[in-house]
Scaffold this active site. Structure first.
Site, short mmCIF file in Angstrom:
data_model
loop_
_atom_site.label_atom_id
_atom_site.label_comp_id
_atom_site.label_asym_id
_atom_site.label_seq_id
_atom_site.Cartn_x
_atom_site.Cartn_y
_atom_site.Cartn_z
N CYS A 3 0.79 -1.24 0.00
CA CYS A 3 0.00 0.00 0.00
C CYS A 3 0.83 1.29 0.00
O CYS A 3 0.75 2.07 -0.95
CB CYS A 3 -0.95 -0.01 1.20
SG CYS A 3 -2.16 -1.34 1.10
N1 LIG Z 1 -2.64 -6.15 1.69
C1 LIG Z 1 -3.21 -5.12 2.28
O1 LIG Z 1 -2.94 -4.85 3.43
C2 LIG Z 1 -4.25 -4.29 1.56
C3 LIG Z 1 -5.03 -3.41 2.32
C4 LIG Z 1 -5.99 -2.65 1.69
C5 LIG Z 1 -6.13 -2.74 0.30
N2 LIG Z 1 -5.34 -3.57 -0.43
C6 LIG Z 1 -5.57 -3.63 -1.87
O2 LIG Z 1 -6.32 -4.81 -2.16
C7 LIG Z 1 -5.93 -5.37 -3.43
C8 LIG Z 1 -5.48 -6.80 -3.25
O3 LIG Z 1 -4.31 -6.79 -2.43
P1 LIG Z 1 -3.85 -8.08 -1.64
O4 LIG Z 1 -2.88 -7.60 -0.63
O5 LIG Z 1 -5.00 -8.89 -1.21
O6 LIG Z 1 -3.08 -8.87 -2.80
P2 LIG Z 1 -2.51 -10.35 -2.75
O7 LIG Z 1 -1.38 -10.40 -3.67
O8 LIG Z 1 -2.31 -10.78 -1.32
O9 LIG Z 1 -3.71 -11.23 -3.30
C9 LIG Z 1 -4.21 -11.10 -4.56
C10 LIG Z 1 -4.67 -12.48 -5.04
O10 LIG Z 1 -5.27 -12.29 -6.30
C11 LIG Z 1 -4.90 -13.37 -7.14
N3 LIG Z 1 -5.10 -12.91 -8.50
C12 LIG Z 1 -4.34 -12.10 -9.26
N4 LIG Z 1 -4.93 -11.86 -10.43
C13 LIG Z 1 -6.09 -12.54 -10.40
C14 LIG Z 1 -7.15 -12.70 -11.32
N5 LIG Z 1 -7.15 -12.06 -12.49
N6 LIG Z 1 -8.19 -13.47 -10.98
C15 LIG Z 1 -8.21 -14.10 -9.78
N7 LIG Z 1 -7.25 -14.01 -8.89
C16 LIG Z 1 -6.21 -13.22 -9.19
C17 LIG Z 1 -3.48 -13.68 -6.75
O11 LIG Z 1 -3.14 -15.01 -7.10
C18 LIG Z 1 -3.53 -13.46 -5.25
O12 LIG Z 1 -3.83 -14.65 -4.54
C19 LIG Z 1 -4.86 -4.42 -3.95
O13 LIG Z 1 -5.46 -3.47 -4.76
C20 LIG Z 1 -4.32 -3.76 -2.70
O14 LIG Z 1 -3.75 -2.51 -2.96
C21 LIG Z 1 -4.42 -4.36 0.17
#
Ligand SMILES: NC(=O)c1ccc[n+]([C@@H]2O[C@H](COP(=O)([O-])OP(=O)(O)OC[C@H]3O[C@@H](n4cnc5c(N)ncnc54)[C@H](O)[C@@H]3O)[C@@H](O)[C@H]2O)c1
Length: 401
Positions: free
Chosen positions: A257
């Site tokens: 983030c």
């Molecule tokens: N990690 C955090 O603390 C956090 C907090 C708030 C917001 N976010 C936002 O949330 C979103 C997701 O982040 P995250 O940390 O969960 O990511 P992550 O990498 O932990 O998880 C994402 C998942 O999506 C899967 N993926 C990728 N492309 C895909 C597709 N086309 N179809 C299905 N699955 C797919 C990946 O294999 C992975 O398991 C981002 O935009 C991030 O900025 C993250």
């Protein structure tokens, strides 16, 4: 009511854990290994207990899949896929596009589509909706909404239930349905007037942190040059009961983030001809911190790190999580190596990183603490090398910022 959550990572799986209590959840992820592990009831995310997952699987309230057609009967679809920076450090919406493709090609009835992935204002209206429509073989009137995720992995005091959640739909119907969905497991829902406001608020929250971290990182350098303690000065300033919020210096910022979201805001600002100089400079200050720290360590050790064994302690981007995305440890290691140091790292929470195992916590010429997990013994850190530099301000008796 069936809910499909696209992306089963930090955000998607955390949401699954709460939503499965009230809905049948299909967790769609493009990574087959993750899907297989989830279906065995193994969680890969801190804060989501494997026992809970196993319970939902056994009761039939959750199943993971990598087959797009498995989302076809869902009534609500949530997008929770990565939104990183591309190689040119510009927003990379390719994962969102591929999630849109999965939805467009597999869903043939009108559903509610909520985006939880972080992106710049206009993403829902001008990217997600048209993309899904373009991949759909027939014209379907879906309802679209945004509800940016605020989860802080590893944190126990704030979770999906008690963290206020912003939301807004492209239509009244979408807003109402979104409220109904989250109200099952979230106590405080805050509707804003447009999806763009919700998208911008999420970016601004993290930009606020990025800028304040940069400010305190710069101030740490000023305090050192003045021969005063940055920590004592911050504690002193923090006695003011209003108008001050304490941030602490560090080796930089990490995770998905803080190093990323402000760049999304800067990119959309510049596209609209608005300045983002403050945001860009804050990013630079945070990136430069690793070099400053390595120069401090070199200067304390005769000005030269050539051939010295340096142990980097803690390579996760923050305490008590195994997440190494954008970790400041990477830049610290790079600068140490540039100065001729022989670098190893210790982090039992991360375990394996870039194909290497965590090294033992002893026997180095120099140790530098980048992240201090609760499980790491302070005394052992101090005994790991004759010279220990702590960037976290938590190891008493070490050199530090
Ligand atoms: N990690 C955090 O603390 C956090 C907090 C708030 C917001 N976010 C936002 O949330 C979103 C997701 O982040 P995250 O940390 O969960 O990511 P992550 O990498 O932990 O998880 C994402 C998942 O999506 C899967 N993926 C990728 N492309 C895909 C597709 N086309 N179809 C299905 N699955 C797919 C990946 O294999 C992975 O398991 C981002 O935009 C991030 O900025 C993250």
């Amino acid at each position: 009511m069936q809910v499909g959550i696209i992306g089963q990572g930090y955000v998607g799986l955390t949401l699954t854990a709460f939503a499965a209590e009230h809905f049948d959840v299909v967790g769609f992820d493009s990574n087959q290994k993750i899907v297989d592990q989830l279906n065995l009831g193994h969680s890969h995310i801190e804060g989501v207990a494997s026992t809970l997952l196993a319970k939902w699987i056994k009761s039939g309230q959750f199943r993971a899949t990598s087959k797009g057609s498995d989302i076809k009967d869902c009534d609500i679809l949530i997008i929770a896929v990565p939104t990183p920076l591309a190689i040119d450090r510009k927003p990379d919406l390719t994962f969102i596009e591929s999630a849109c493709k999965t939805i467009g090609q597999n869903v043939s009835k009108p559903v509610l589509i909520i985006n939880e992935s972080t992106s710049f204002p206009g993403t829902l209206r001008n990217f997600i909706k048209p993309k899904i429509e373009s991949y759909s073989p027939t014209q379907i009137e879906h309802a679209y909404a945004i509800s940016p995720e605020r989860v802080d992995p590893g944190r126990s005091d704030f979770n999906q239930k008690n963290t206020p959640r912003l939301y807004s739909g492209l239509s009244l119907e979408a807003s109402e349905k979104t409220r109904d969905f989250y109200s099952k497991f979230c106590d405080n829902l805050v509707e804003v007037s447009s999806p763009e406001v919700a998208e911008a608020a999420k970016l601004f929250e993290n930009t606020f942190r990025q800028v304040n971290i940069a400010l305190v990182n710069e101030f740490a350098q000023i305090a050192h040059s003045l021969g005063i303690s940055v920590y004592e000065t911050l504690d002193a300033a923090n006695t003011k009961p209003y108008g001050f919020m304490k941030f602490t210096p560090s080796a930089g910022v990490g995770g998905h983030c803080i190093p990323v979201d402000p760049t999304y805001l800067a990119a959309i600002a510049e596209e609209h001809g608005a300045p983002a100089t403050f945001i860009r400079r804050a990013n630079e200050v945070n990136l430069e911190m690793s070099k400053y720290i390595v120069n401090r360590i070199a200067s304390d050790n005769g000005g030269n790190l050539q051939g010295k064994s340096v142990l980097v302690i803690g390579v996760a981007y923050k305490p008590n999580v195994a997440d190494v995305r954008e970790t400041a440890a990477e830049l610290v290691i790079e600068h140490l190596r540039n100065q001729g140091a022989v670098v190893s790292w210790h982090d039992d929470v991360v375990g394996i990183w870039k194909g290497d195992n965590s090294s033992p916590l002893h026997g180095a010429d120099i140790a530098v603490v980048v992240t201090k997990h609760d499980s790491v013994d302070e005394k052992k850190i101090l005994e790991s090398a004759p010279y220990v530099f702590d960037t976290t301000g938590t190891v008493r008796g070490a050199q530090g910022l």
